[in-house]
Design a protein around this motif. Structure first.
Motif, PDB file in Angstrom:
ATOM      1  N   THR A 141       0.832  -1.206   0.000  1.00 18.09           N
ATOM      2  CA  THR A 141       0.000   0.000   0.000  1.00 18.09           C
ATOM      3  C   THR A 141       0.868   1.258   0.000  1.00 18.09           C
ATOM      4  OG1 THR A 141      -0.175  -0.263   2.392  1.00 18.09           O
ATOM      5  CG2 THR A 141      -2.034  -1.016   1.085  1.00 18.09           C
ATOM      6  N   GLY A 142       1.983   1.200   0.748  1.00 21.00           N
ATOM      7  CA  GLY A 142       2.869   2.365   0.798  1.00 21.00           C
ATOM      8  C   GLY A 142       3.473   2.669  -0.554  1.00 21.00           C
ATOM      9  N   LEU A 143       3.945   1.629  -1.242  1.00 18.64           N
ATOM     10  CA  LEU A 143       4.552   1.853  -2.558  1.00 18.64           C
ATOM     11  C   LEU A 143       3.499   2.283  -3.580  1.00 18.64           C
ATOM     12  CD1 LEU A 143       7.181  -1.005  -2.854  1.00 18.64           C
ATOM     13  CD2 LEU A 143       7.609   1.436  -2.744  1.00 18.64           C
ATOM     14  N   PHE A 144       2.258   1.801  -3.406  1.00 17.86           N
ATOM     15  CA  PHE A 144       1.213   2.227  -4.339  1.00 17.86           C
ATOM     16  C   PHE A 144       0.981   3.735  -4.235  1.00 17.86           C
ATOM     17  CE2 PHE A 144      -3.112   3.217  -5.605  1.00 17.86           C
ATOM     18  CZ  PHE A 144      -3.153   2.629  -6.854  1.00 17.86           C
ATOM     19  N   LEU A 145       1.134   4.275  -3.009  1.00 20.19           N
ATOM     20  CA  LEU A 145       0.983   5.727  -2.842  1.00 20.19           C
ATOM     21  C   LEU A 145       1.979   6.469  -3.723  1.00 20.19           C
ATOM     22  CD1 LEU A 145       0.436   6.192   0.991  1.00 20.19           C
ATOM     23  CD2 LEU A 145      -1.221   6.428  -0.837  1.00 20.19           C
ATOM     24  N   THR A 146       3.244   5.999  -3.692  1.00 21.30           N
ATOM     25  CA  THR A 146       4.273   6.632  -4.525  1.00 21.30           C
ATOM     26  C   THR A 146       3.914   6.505  -6.004  1.00 21.30           C
ATOM     27  OG1 THR A 146       5.834   5.884  -2.866  1.00 21.30           O
ATOM     28  CG2 THR A 146       6.758   6.762  -4.895  1.00 21.30           C
ATOM     29  N   ILE A 147       3.508   5.309  -6.415  1.00 24.53           N
ATOM     30  CA  ILE A 147       3.141   5.101  -7.823  1.00 24.53           C
ATOM     31  C   ILE A 147       1.963   6.009  -8.180  1.00 24.53           C
ATOM     32  CG2 ILE A 147       2.169   3.419  -9.438  1.00 24.53           C
ATOM     33  CD1 ILE A 147       3.708   1.264  -7.837  1.00 24.53           C
ATOM     34  N   SER A 148       1.017   6.126  -7.255  1.00 24.74           N
ATOM     35  CA  SER A 148      -0.188   6.916  -7.507  1.00 24.74           C
ATOM     36  C   SER A 148       0.149   8.379  -7.785  1.00 24.74           C
ATOM     37  CB  SER A 148      -1.117   6.785  -6.300  1.00 24.74           C
ATOM     38  OG  SER A 148      -2.123   7.748  -6.358  1.00 24.74           O
TER      39      SER A 148
END
Lengths: 183, 393
Positions: free
Chosen positions: B221-228
Protein backbone atom coordinates in the motif's frame (compact mmCIF):
# COMPACT_ATOMS: atom_id res chain seq x y z
CA UNK A 1 0.40 -38.94 18.95
CA UNK A 2 -0.40 -42.19 20.73
CA UNK A 3 3.02 -43.75 20.46
CA UNK A 4 6.02 -43.36 22.72
CA UNK A 5 9.77 -43.76 22.47
CA UNK A 6 11.14 -46.69 24.43
CA UNK A 7 14.85 -46.96 25.15
CA UNK A 8 16.66 -50.03 26.42
CA UNK A 9 20.23 -49.05 27.05
CA UNK A 10 21.48 -52.63 27.47
CA UNK A 11 20.40 -53.54 23.95
CA UNK A 12 22.66 -50.96 22.31
CA UNK A 13 25.39 -52.55 20.19
CA UNK A 14 27.12 -49.28 19.37
CA UNK A 15 26.61 -49.34 15.60
CA UNK A 16 25.66 -45.64 15.55
CA UNK A 17 23.08 -46.20 12.83
CA UNK A 18 20.73 -43.94 14.80
CA UNK A 19 23.21 -41.10 14.57
CA UNK A 20 23.67 -41.59 10.84
CA UNK A 21 19.88 -41.63 10.43
CA UNK A 22 19.52 -38.50 12.53
CA UNK A 23 21.95 -36.66 10.27
CA UNK A 24 19.74 -37.54 7.32
CA UNK A 25 16.57 -36.13 8.87
CA UNK A 26 15.16 -32.96 7.36
CA UNK A 27 16.36 -29.61 8.75
CA UNK A 28 19.17 -31.27 10.73
CA UNK A 29 21.90 -29.85 8.47
CA UNK A 30 23.77 -33.17 8.56
CA UNK A 31 24.39 -32.85 12.30
CA UNK A 32 23.19 -35.60 14.60
CA UNK A 33 21.12 -34.64 17.62
CA UNK A 34 21.28 -37.92 19.53
CA UNK A 35 24.17 -39.56 21.34
CA UNK A 36 25.79 -42.98 21.44
CA UNK A 37 28.38 -43.15 24.18
CA UNK A 38 30.41 -45.63 26.20
CA UNK A 39 29.18 -46.41 29.70
CA UNK A 40 32.76 -46.86 30.88
CA UNK A 41 35.35 -47.34 28.19
CA UNK A 42 37.95 -48.76 30.61
CA UNK A 43 35.52 -51.47 31.77
CA UNK A 44 33.74 -52.63 28.64
CA UNK A 45 32.64 -51.70 25.15
CA UNK A 46 29.03 -51.28 26.27
CA UNK A 47 27.40 -48.25 24.69
CA UNK A 48 24.10 -46.52 25.28
CA UNK A 49 21.89 -44.39 23.04
CA UNK A 50 20.61 -41.11 24.43
CA UNK A 51 17.73 -38.96 23.25
CA UNK A 52 15.75 -36.06 24.64
CA UNK A 53 13.20 -37.05 27.28
CA UNK A 54 10.71 -34.41 26.02
CA UNK A 55 10.00 -33.31 29.60
CA UNK A 56 6.54 -32.03 30.43
CA UNK A 57 8.08 -29.09 32.29
CA UNK A 58 11.46 -28.78 30.57
CA UNK A 59 14.29 -27.22 32.56
CA UNK A 60 15.90 -26.05 29.31
CA UNK A 61 12.87 -23.87 28.56
CA UNK A 62 12.79 -22.64 32.14
CA UNK A 63 16.38 -21.39 32.05
CA UNK A 64 16.12 -19.79 28.60
CA UNK A 65 16.33 -16.00 28.98
CA UNK A 66 14.80 -15.41 25.54
CA UNK A 67 11.83 -17.77 26.00
CA UNK A 68 12.94 -19.47 22.80
CA UNK A 69 12.19 -23.13 23.58
CA UNK A 70 8.62 -24.05 22.71
CA UNK A 71 6.56 -27.18 23.28
CA UNK A 72 4.11 -28.45 20.66
CA UNK A 73 0.55 -29.54 21.37
CA UNK A 74 1.74 -33.14 21.28
CA UNK A 75 4.28 -32.42 24.02
CA UNK A 76 7.41 -32.40 21.86
CA UNK A 77 10.04 -29.94 23.08
CA UNK A 78 11.40 -28.21 19.98
CA UNK A 79 14.82 -26.72 19.33
CA UNK A 80 15.18 -23.06 20.29
CA UNK A 81 13.38 -20.73 17.92
CA UNK A 82 16.12 -19.35 15.71
CA UNK A 83 14.94 -15.77 15.77
CA UNK A 84 14.73 -15.62 19.56
CA UNK A 85 17.79 -17.65 20.60
CA UNK A 86 20.54 -15.31 21.81
CA UNK A 87 23.11 -18.10 22.03
CA UNK A 88 23.80 -18.09 25.78
CA UNK A 89 23.83 -21.93 26.12
CA UNK A 90 21.89 -21.83 29.40
CA UNK A 91 19.71 -24.69 28.10
CA UNK A 92 22.70 -27.01 27.70
CA UNK A 93 23.62 -26.45 31.36
CA UNK A 94 20.07 -26.46 32.70
CA UNK A 95 19.10 -29.75 31.08
CA UNK A 96 19.48 -32.55 33.68
CA UNK A 97 20.25 -35.06 30.94
CA UNK A 98 22.77 -33.05 28.91
CA UNK A 99 20.82 -33.17 25.67
CA UNK A 100 20.82 -29.78 23.86
CA UNK A 101 23.71 -29.11 21.50
CA UNK A 102 24.96 -25.71 20.45
CA UNK A 103 26.14 -24.61 17.03
CA UNK A 104 28.66 -21.81 17.54
CA UNK A 105 28.89 -21.06 13.82
CA UNK A 106 25.27 -20.17 13.19
CA UNK A 107 24.61 -19.26 16.82
CA UNK A 108 21.72 -21.59 17.51
CA UNK A 109 20.81 -24.42 19.81
CA UNK A 110 19.54 -27.68 18.36
CA UNK A 111 18.15 -30.71 20.13
CA UNK A 112 16.29 -33.93 19.49
CA UNK A 113 12.71 -33.12 18.51
CA UNK A 114 11.72 -36.78 18.04
CA UNK A 115 11.66 -36.09 14.26
CA UNK A 116 8.54 -34.01 14.76
CA UNK A 117 7.66 -34.12 11.05
CA UNK A 118 7.44 -37.91 11.23
CA UNK A 119 6.14 -38.60 14.74
CA UNK A 120 3.26 -36.14 14.46
CA UNK A 121 1.90 -38.54 11.83
CA UNK A 122 2.76 -41.60 13.97
CA UNK A 123 5.74 -42.52 11.79
CA UNK A 124 8.74 -43.76 13.76
CA UNK A 125 11.59 -41.26 14.16
CA UNK A 126 14.68 -41.80 12.04
CA UNK A 127 16.74 -43.32 14.88
CA UNK A 128 14.03 -45.79 15.95
CA UNK A 129 13.37 -46.84 12.36
CA UNK A 130 16.98 -47.92 11.79
CA UNK A 131 18.00 -49.36 15.15
CA UNK A 132 18.94 -53.02 14.43
CA UNK A 133 18.89 -54.22 18.05
CA UNK A 134 15.68 -52.48 19.14
CA UNK A 135 17.45 -50.41 21.73
CA UNK A 136 15.36 -47.48 20.45
CA UNK A 137 11.75 -48.33 19.74
CA UNK A 138 8.70 -46.29 18.80
CA UNK A 139 5.78 -48.30 20.13
CA UNK A 140 2.23 -48.14 21.46
CA UNK A 141 1.60 -47.27 25.07
CA UNK A 142 0.24 -50.74 25.86
CA UNK A 143 3.23 -52.42 24.32
CA UNK A 144 5.45 -50.25 26.45
CA UNK A 145 3.62 -51.31 29.63
CA UNK A 146 4.07 -54.94 28.64
CA UNK A 147 7.78 -54.43 28.04
CA UNK A 148 8.10 -52.73 31.38
CA UNK A 149 6.56 -55.73 33.14
CA UNK A 150 8.81 -58.10 31.25
CA UNK A 151 11.72 -55.99 32.35
CA UNK A 152 10.91 -56.69 35.97
CA UNK A 153 10.57 -60.41 35.21
CA UNK A 154 14.15 -60.22 34.01
CA UNK A 155 15.18 -60.02 37.65
CA UNK A 156 13.81 -63.51 38.18
CA UNK A 157 15.55 -64.77 35.07
CA UNK A 158 18.81 -63.43 36.45
CA UNK A 159 18.15 -65.20 39.74
CA UNK A 160 17.37 -62.11 41.76
CA UNK A 161 14.46 -62.99 43.99
CA UNK A 162 12.29 -60.53 45.86
CA UNK A 163 12.29 -60.76 49.60
CA UNK A 164 9.96 -59.31 52.17
CA UNK A 165 12.11 -56.22 52.68
CA UNK A 166 12.60 -55.28 49.08
CA UNK A 167 9.68 -56.80 47.19
CA UNK A 168 8.50 -53.38 46.03
CA UNK A 169 11.75 -52.90 44.17
CA UNK A 170 10.55 -55.61 41.82
CA UNK A 171 7.25 -53.99 40.93
CA UNK A 172 7.16 -52.05 37.68
CA UNK A 173 7.27 -48.31 37.89
CA UNK A 174 3.91 -46.52 37.92
CA UNK A 175 2.25 -49.63 39.36
CA UNK A 176 -1.24 -48.60 40.28
CA UNK A 177 -0.59 -44.90 40.08
CA UNK A 178 -0.35 -44.28 36.36
CA UNK A 179 -3.34 -42.22 35.33
CA UNK A 180 -2.35 -40.56 32.08
CA UNK A 181 -3.02 -43.57 29.87
CA UNK A 182 -4.15 -41.50 26.88
CA UNK A 183 -0.60 -40.53 25.89
CA UNK B 1 11.10 3.75 43.68
CA UNK B 2 8.92 1.30 45.61
CA UNK B 3 6.64 4.13 46.72
CA UNK B 4 6.35 5.36 43.16
CA UNK B 5 5.51 1.84 42.00
CA UNK B 6 2.68 1.64 44.55
CA UNK B 7 0.87 4.50 42.85
CA UNK B 8 0.52 2.42 39.68
CA UNK B 9 -1.58 -0.60 38.94
CA UNK B 10 1.52 -2.66 38.08
CA UNK B 11 5.17 -2.34 37.13
CA UNK B 12 4.27 -2.84 33.49
CA UNK B 13 1.83 0.07 33.57
CA UNK B 14 4.42 2.23 35.30
CA UNK B 15 7.05 1.64 32.66
CA UNK B 16 4.51 2.16 29.86
CA UNK B 17 3.41 5.42 31.49
CA UNK B 18 6.97 6.68 31.61
CA UNK B 19 7.58 5.61 28.02
CA UNK B 20 4.57 7.64 26.92
CA UNK B 21 5.64 10.56 29.10
CA UNK B 22 9.11 10.49 27.57
CA UNK B 23 7.72 10.39 24.03
CA UNK B 24 5.31 13.22 24.80
CA UNK B 25 8.12 15.31 26.28
CA UNK B 26 10.37 14.63 23.27
CA UNK B 27 7.49 15.73 21.01
CA UNK B 28 7.00 18.88 23.02
CA UNK B 29 10.68 19.77 22.75
CA UNK B 30 11.22 18.87 19.11
CA UNK B 31 8.06 20.50 17.72
CA UNK B 32 8.81 23.71 19.66
CA UNK B 33 5.74 23.53 21.91
CA UNK B 34 3.59 21.56 19.43
CA UNK B 35 3.91 24.26 16.78
CA UNK B 36 5.26 22.02 14.01
CA UNK B 37 3.05 18.93 14.35
CA UNK B 38 2.21 17.29 11.04
CA UNK B 39 -1.53 16.79 11.41
CA UNK B 40 -1.62 14.40 8.44
CA UNK B 41 0.29 11.95 10.61
CA UNK B 42 -2.07 12.14 13.60
CA UNK B 43 -3.30 8.55 13.17
CA UNK B 44 0.28 7.30 13.07
CA UNK B 45 1.07 9.34 16.15
CA UNK B 46 -1.72 7.85 18.25
CA UNK B 47 -0.92 4.31 17.11
CA UNK B 48 2.76 4.91 17.87
CA UNK B 49 1.82 5.85 21.42
CA UNK B 50 -0.19 2.65 21.74
CA UNK B 51 2.76 0.80 20.22
CA UNK B 52 4.99 2.26 22.95
CA UNK B 53 2.54 1.15 25.62
CA UNK B 54 2.33 -2.36 24.17
CA UNK B 55 6.10 -2.61 23.91
CA UNK B 56 6.46 -1.38 27.50
CA UNK B 57 4.06 -4.01 28.79
CA UNK B 58 5.60 -6.80 26.74
CA UNK B 59 9.18 -5.89 27.71
CA UNK B 60 8.18 -5.73 31.39
CA UNK B 61 6.63 -9.16 31.28
CA UNK B 62 9.60 -10.54 29.40
CA UNK B 63 12.04 -9.09 31.93
CA UNK B 64 9.86 -10.43 34.73
CA UNK B 65 10.66 -14.01 33.69
CA UNK B 66 13.07 -15.54 36.21
CA UNK B 67 15.66 -16.49 33.59
CA UNK B 68 15.57 -13.18 31.75
CA UNK B 69 15.75 -11.04 34.86
CA UNK B 70 18.72 -13.02 36.18
CA UNK B 71 20.70 -12.72 32.94
CA UNK B 72 19.72 -9.09 32.44
CA UNK B 73 20.53 -8.02 36.01
CA UNK B 74 23.93 -9.69 35.93
CA UNK B 75 24.69 -7.95 32.66
CA UNK B 76 23.65 -4.54 34.02
CA UNK B 77 25.81 -5.13 37.09
CA UNK B 78 28.77 -5.98 34.87
CA UNK B 79 28.06 -2.99 32.67
CA UNK B 80 28.56 -0.59 35.57
CA UNK B 81 31.57 -2.47 36.96
CA UNK B 82 34.58 -0.29 36.25
CA UNK B 83 37.00 -3.22 36.29
CA UNK B 84 35.06 -4.91 33.50
CA UNK B 85 34.62 -1.74 31.47
CA UNK B 86 36.93 -2.82 28.68
CA UNK B 87 35.31 -6.22 28.33
CA UNK B 88 31.78 -4.76 28.40
CA UNK B 89 32.55 -2.09 25.81
CA UNK B 90 34.21 -4.64 23.56
CA UNK B 91 31.36 -7.12 23.79
CA UNK B 92 28.65 -4.51 23.20
CA UNK B 93 30.54 -3.13 20.23
CA UNK B 94 31.12 -6.57 18.73
CA UNK B 95 27.50 -7.65 19.26
CA UNK B 96 26.29 -4.43 17.68
CA UNK B 97 28.47 -4.84 14.58
CA UNK B 98 28.40 -8.64 14.03
CA UNK B 99 25.03 -9.54 15.47
CA UNK B 100 22.74 -6.59 14.84
CA UNK B 101 24.17 -4.50 12.00
CA UNK B 102 25.81 -7.14 9.79
CA UNK B 103 23.82 -10.16 11.11
CA UNK B 104 26.71 -12.49 10.32
CA UNK B 105 25.19 -15.46 12.14
CA UNK B 106 22.20 -15.50 9.80
CA UNK B 107 24.45 -15.43 6.74
CA UNK B 108 26.18 -18.50 8.16
CA UNK B 109 22.81 -20.26 8.23
CA UNK B 110 22.53 -19.62 4.51
CA UNK B 111 23.19 -16.83 2.01
CA UNK B 112 19.53 -16.77 0.93
CA UNK B 113 18.30 -16.42 4.51
CA UNK B 114 20.94 -13.80 5.25
CA UNK B 115 19.97 -11.60 2.31
CA UNK B 116 16.28 -12.05 3.07
CA UNK B 117 16.69 -11.10 6.71
CA UNK B 118 19.04 -8.17 6.19
CA UNK B 119 16.64 -6.75 3.60
CA UNK B 120 13.64 -6.98 5.93
CA UNK B 121 15.46 -5.77 9.03
CA UNK B 122 17.22 -2.79 7.49
CA UNK B 123 14.18 -1.84 5.42
CA UNK B 124 12.09 -1.90 8.59
CA UNK B 125 14.67 0.03 10.62
CA UNK B 126 14.89 2.76 7.94
CA UNK B 127 11.09 2.98 7.66
CA UNK B 128 10.57 2.96 11.42
CA UNK B 129 13.21 5.65 11.86
CA UNK B 130 11.64 7.93 9.26
CA UNK B 131 8.07 7.28 10.39
CA UNK B 132 8.68 7.79 14.10
CA UNK B 133 10.98 10.75 13.39
CA UNK B 134 8.31 12.52 11.38
CA UNK B 135 5.26 11.61 13.49
CA UNK B 136 6.87 12.70 16.76
CA UNK B 137 8.47 15.67 15.01
CA UNK B 138 11.95 14.56 16.04
CA UNK B 139 13.19 16.03 12.79
CA UNK B 140 11.67 18.30 10.18
CA UNK B 141 12.75 20.28 7.15
CA UNK B 142 12.50 24.08 7.16
CA UNK B 143 12.71 26.03 3.92
CA UNK B 144 15.34 28.77 4.30
CA UNK B 145 15.34 30.01 0.72
CA UNK B 146 13.64 28.52 -2.37
CA UNK B 147 16.67 26.33 -3.13
CA UNK B 148 17.69 25.22 0.37
CA UNK B 149 16.19 23.10 3.12
CA UNK B 150 17.46 23.02 6.67
CA UNK B 151 17.26 19.81 8.71
CA UNK B 152 15.95 20.56 12.21
CA UNK B 153 16.63 17.75 14.66
CA UNK B 154 14.95 18.00 18.10
CA UNK B 155 14.28 21.68 17.35
CA UNK B 156 18.01 22.29 16.81
CA UNK B 157 18.83 23.57 13.32
CA UNK B 158 21.60 21.41 11.86
CA UNK B 159 22.79 20.94 8.28
CA UNK B 160 21.36 22.56 5.18
CA UNK B 161 20.83 20.77 1.90
CA UNK B 162 20.02 21.75 -1.67
CA UNK B 163 16.33 21.09 -2.39
CA UNK B 164 17.17 18.92 -5.42
CA UNK B 165 20.53 17.55 -4.32
CA UNK B 166 21.41 13.88 -4.11
CA UNK B 167 21.17 13.77 -0.32
CA UNK B 168 17.78 15.49 -0.36
CA UNK B 169 16.45 12.97 -2.90
CA UNK B 170 17.74 10.13 -0.72
CA UNK B 171 15.95 11.59 2.30
CA UNK B 172 12.69 12.14 0.41
CA UNK B 173 12.77 8.58 -0.89
CA UNK B 174 14.00 6.93 2.31
CA UNK B 175 10.59 5.36 2.89
CA UNK B 176 10.45 4.11 -0.70
CA UNK B 177 13.91 2.59 -0.43
CA UNK B 178 12.99 0.97 2.86
CA UNK B 179 9.72 -0.33 1.43
CA UNK B 180 11.42 -1.86 -1.63
CA UNK B 181 14.00 -3.55 0.63
CA UNK B 182 11.28 -4.95 2.89
CA UNK B 183 9.24 -6.08 -0.10
CA UNK B 184 12.14 -8.00 -1.65
CA UNK B 185 12.96 -9.57 1.73
CA UNK B 186 9.36 -10.46 2.53
CA UNK B 187 8.82 -12.06 -0.89
CA UNK B 188 11.99 -14.13 -0.43
CA UNK B 189 10.86 -15.15 3.06
CA UNK B 190 7.35 -16.02 1.90
CA UNK B 191 8.75 -18.13 -0.95
CA UNK B 192 10.98 -19.99 1.52
CA UNK B 193 8.18 -20.46 4.04
CA UNK B 194 5.79 -21.79 1.41
CA UNK B 195 8.16 -24.14 -0.43
CA UNK B 196 10.81 -25.37 2.00
CA UNK B 197 9.58 -28.62 3.55
CA UNK B 198 11.94 -28.44 6.53
CA UNK B 199 10.61 -25.05 7.58
CA UNK B 200 6.99 -26.03 7.01
CA UNK B 201 7.21 -28.74 9.67
CA UNK B 202 7.34 -26.48 12.69
CA UNK B 203 6.06 -23.17 11.33
CA UNK B 204 2.67 -21.83 12.41
CA UNK B 205 0.57 -19.62 10.17
CA UNK B 206 -0.31 -17.04 12.78
CA UNK B 207 3.23 -16.79 14.06
CA UNK B 208 5.47 -17.15 11.01
CA UNK B 209 3.38 -16.26 7.95
CA UNK B 210 1.06 -13.57 9.32
CA UNK B 211 3.81 -11.01 10.13
CA UNK B 212 5.15 -11.44 6.59
CA UNK B 213 1.68 -10.82 5.15
CA UNK B 214 1.23 -7.74 7.35
CA UNK B 215 4.62 -6.37 6.25
CA UNK B 216 3.73 -7.12 2.64
CA UNK B 217 0.43 -5.25 2.99
CA UNK B 218 2.19 -2.25 4.54
CA UNK B 219 4.85 -2.06 1.83
CA UNK B 220 2.46 -2.73 -1.04
CA UNK B 221 0.00 0.00 0.00
CA UNK B 222 2.87 2.37 0.80
CA UNK B 223 4.55 1.85 -2.56
CA UNK B 224 1.21 2.23 -4.34
CA UNK B 225 0.98 5.73 -2.84
CA UNK B 226 4.27 6.63 -4.52
CA UNK B 227 3.14 5.10 -7.82
CA UNK B 228 -0.19 6.92 -7.51
CA UNK B 229 1.25 10.40 -7.15
CA UNK B 230 4.12 9.98 -9.61
CA UNK B 231 2.49 8.08 -12.49
CA UNK B 232 -1.28 8.06 -11.98
CA UNK B 233 -1.97 11.72 -11.14
CA UNK B 234 -3.00 10.82 -7.62
CA UNK B 235 -5.57 8.19 -8.64
CA UNK B 236 -7.04 6.52 -5.54
CA UNK B 237 -4.44 8.33 -3.44
CA UNK B 238 -6.81 9.35 -0.67
CA UNK B 239 -8.31 5.91 -0.21
CA UNK B 240 -4.95 4.19 -0.43
CA UNK B 241 -3.41 6.52 2.12
CA UNK B 242 -6.19 5.54 4.51
CA UNK B 243 -5.66 1.85 3.71
CA UNK B 244 -1.94 2.28 4.26
CA UNK B 245 -2.60 3.92 7.58
CA UNK B 246 -4.80 1.02 8.64
CA UNK B 247 -2.15 -1.55 7.69
CA UNK B 248 0.55 0.38 9.56
CA UNK B 249 -1.65 0.60 12.65
CA UNK B 250 -2.24 -3.17 12.50
CA UNK B 251 1.51 -3.73 12.17
CA UNK B 252 2.30 -1.47 15.12
CA UNK B 253 -0.34 -3.19 17.25
CA UNK B 254 0.98 -6.62 16.24
CA UNK B 255 4.65 -5.79 16.76
CA UNK B 256 5.01 -6.25 20.54
CA UNK B 257 2.89 -9.40 20.70
CA UNK B 258 3.98 -11.46 17.71
CA UNK B 259 7.09 -12.68 15.99
CA UNK B 260 8.43 -9.17 15.45
CA UNK B 261 9.10 -8.97 19.20
CA UNK B 262 12.39 -10.74 18.54
CA UNK B 263 13.81 -7.34 17.50
CA UNK B 264 13.83 -5.67 20.94
CA UNK B 265 15.13 -8.83 22.69
CA UNK B 266 18.13 -9.29 20.38
CA UNK B 267 20.35 -6.75 22.27
CA UNK B 268 20.42 -9.26 25.16
CA UNK B 269 22.84 -11.23 22.97
CA UNK B 270 25.51 -8.80 24.22
CA UNK B 271 25.12 -10.46 27.64
CA UNK B 272 26.82 -13.61 26.33
CA UNK B 273 30.34 -12.19 25.75
CA UNK B 274 29.81 -9.65 28.52
CA UNK B 275 29.04 -11.96 31.42
CA UNK B 276 29.38 -15.53 30.17
CA UNK B 277 31.70 -16.79 27.47
CA UNK B 278 34.17 -14.04 26.71
CA UNK B 279 35.93 -15.74 23.80
CA UNK B 280 33.89 -18.06 21.62
CA UNK B 281 34.46 -21.75 22.38
CA UNK B 282 36.79 -21.06 25.35
CA UNK B 283 35.48 -22.51 28.63
CA UNK B 284 36.96 -21.98 32.07
CA UNK B 285 34.96 -24.03 34.58
CA UNK B 286 35.95 -27.68 34.99
CA UNK B 287 33.42 -30.50 35.19
CA UNK B 288 33.08 -32.12 38.63
CA UNK B 289 33.10 -35.56 37.06
CA UNK B 290 35.71 -35.63 34.31
CA UNK B 291 37.59 -32.38 34.92
CA UNK B 292 37.19 -31.12 31.37
CA UNK B 293 36.32 -27.41 30.98
CA UNK B 294 32.70 -27.04 29.89
CA UNK B 295 31.42 -23.63 31.04
CA UNK B 296 32.23 -20.74 33.35
CA UNK B 297 31.42 -20.05 37.00
CA UNK B 298 29.07 -17.11 36.45
CA UNK B 299 26.89 -18.95 34.00
CA UNK B 300 26.55 -22.08 36.14
CA UNK B 301 25.74 -19.92 39.17
CA UNK B 302 23.05 -18.19 37.12
CA UNK B 303 21.58 -21.45 35.82
CA UNK B 304 21.42 -22.88 39.34
CA UNK B 305 19.86 -19.69 40.70
CA UNK B 306 17.23 -19.65 37.93
CA UNK B 307 16.35 -23.30 38.53
CA UNK B 308 16.17 -22.74 42.28
CA UNK B 309 13.93 -19.71 41.84
CA UNK B 310 11.51 -21.93 39.92
CA UNK B 311 11.64 -24.81 42.40
CA UNK B 312 13.42 -27.19 40.06
CA UNK B 313 15.70 -29.27 42.27
CA UNK B 314 18.63 -30.96 40.56
CA UNK B 315 20.69 -31.49 43.70
CA UNK B 316 22.46 -34.82 44.01
CA UNK B 317 22.99 -36.80 47.20
CA UNK B 318 26.56 -35.48 47.60
CA UNK B 319 25.43 -31.85 47.53
CA UNK B 320 26.55 -31.09 43.97
CA UNK B 321 24.11 -30.04 41.29
CA UNK B 322 23.62 -31.71 37.93
CA UNK B 323 24.78 -28.51 36.24
CA UNK B 324 28.16 -28.94 37.95
CA UNK B 325 28.81 -31.78 35.52
CA UNK B 326 29.50 -31.51 31.80
CA UNK B 327 26.82 -32.72 29.39
CA UNK B 328 28.60 -36.03 28.77
CA UNK B 329 28.88 -36.77 32.48
CA UNK B 330 25.22 -35.87 32.98
CA UNK B 331 24.19 -38.36 30.29
CA UNK B 332 26.31 -41.03 31.95
CA UNK B 333 24.84 -40.27 35.37
CA UNK B 334 21.36 -40.83 33.99
CA UNK B 335 22.24 -44.14 32.37
CA UNK B 336 24.09 -45.46 35.40
CA UNK B 337 21.19 -44.51 37.63
CA UNK B 338 18.65 -46.15 35.37
CA UNK B 339 20.61 -49.38 35.06
CA UNK B 340 21.41 -49.42 38.78
CA UNK B 341 25.11 -49.37 37.98
CA UNK B 342 26.28 -46.45 40.04
CA UNK B 343 29.59 -47.96 41.05
CA UNK B 344 31.21 -48.13 43.54
CA UNK B 345 28.48 -47.28 46.05
CA UNK B 346 25.55 -48.79 44.15
CA UNK B 347 24.59 -52.43 44.32
CA UNK B 348 25.34 -54.12 41.00
CA UNK B 349 23.66 -57.30 42.23
CA UNK B 350 20.39 -55.62 43.22
CA UNK B 351 17.28 -55.77 41.05
CA UNK B 352 17.14 -53.94 37.74
CA UNK B 353 15.85 -50.57 38.76
CA UNK B 354 12.55 -49.61 37.25
CA UNK B 355 11.81 -46.76 39.66
CA UNK B 356 12.70 -43.19 39.01
CA UNK B 357 12.07 -42.14 42.60
CA UNK B 358 9.27 -39.79 41.60
CA UNK B 359 6.50 -42.32 41.56
CA UNK B 360 6.90 -44.65 44.49
CA UNK B 361 5.71 -48.16 43.70
CA UNK B 362 3.54 -49.91 46.21
CA UNK B 363 1.44 -48.54 49.03
CA UNK B 364 3.36 -49.33 52.18
CA UNK B 365 6.60 -47.64 51.22
CA UNK B 366 7.56 -44.60 53.22
CA UNK B 367 9.43 -41.71 51.66
CA UNK B 368 12.43 -40.14 53.35
CA UNK B 369 11.69 -37.64 56.11
CA UNK B 370 12.82 -34.64 54.08
CA UNK B 371 10.19 -35.36 51.47
CA UNK B 372 7.40 -34.34 53.79
CA UNK B 373 9.10 -31.02 54.52
CA UNK B 374 8.33 -31.10 58.24
CA UNK B 375 10.45 -29.04 60.61
CA UNK B 376 12.47 -30.71 63.32
CA UNK B 377 9.94 -30.27 66.11
CA UNK B 378 7.05 -31.62 64.10
CA UNK B 379 9.13 -34.58 62.97
CA UNK B 380 9.97 -35.54 66.56
CA UNK B 381 6.35 -35.17 67.56
CA UNK B 382 5.19 -37.45 64.79
CA UNK B 383 7.83 -40.01 65.77
CA UNK B 384 6.49 -40.10 69.29
CA UNK B 385 3.02 -40.62 67.94
CA UNK B 386 4.24 -43.47 65.79
CA UNK B 387 5.85 -45.13 68.79
CA UNK B 388 2.67 -45.08 70.81
CA UNK B 389 0.48 -46.05 67.90
CA UNK B 390 -1.23 -49.39 68.58
CA UNK B 391 -0.10 -52.00 66.09
CA UNK B 392 -3.07 -53.60 64.40
CA UNK B 393 -1.68 -54.33 60.94
Amino acid sequence: MNKIMYLEFERCIGCRACQAACRECGDHDAKERNYVEYVDFTESRQTFPMLCMQCKDPACARVCPANAIQITDEGVVLSAMEEKCIGCRNCTFGCPFGIPKFDFESNKMYKCDMCYDRTKDDIAPMCASVCPSEAIRFIDFDEMQQLRRRRTQMNLVEGKKPQEGNKWEYVPEFFGVYTDSQR
Amino acid sequence: MIKLEKSFYSKASMYSFFAVLLLFFSMWVSTSNFLHIDMALLGYMISSFIFAIGLGIRMSFWLYRKATSRVASRSTENLFDIERLKRSAKSIFRTLIDNIILQKFIFRRGIYRGIQHIMISWGCLISFGVTFGLTFGWFRFDLIDPETYQVVVFNIPTMTMAAHGLFAELVYNALNIGAIMVMIGVCMALYRRLTNYDVKVTQRFEFDILPLLILLAVTATGLFLTISYTFLDGWMHHYMSLTHQVTVVIMLMYFPFGKLFHVPIRPLAAAVPMSYQEIVKVDTKACKGCGQPYSNDDQIADVQAILKAQDIDFKLADGTYLSDYCTGCRRRIRVMKQMNMEAPMGDPYGPVNTNNGIHISGFGKKRSEEFYGMDKKAREDSKEENEHEPVSR
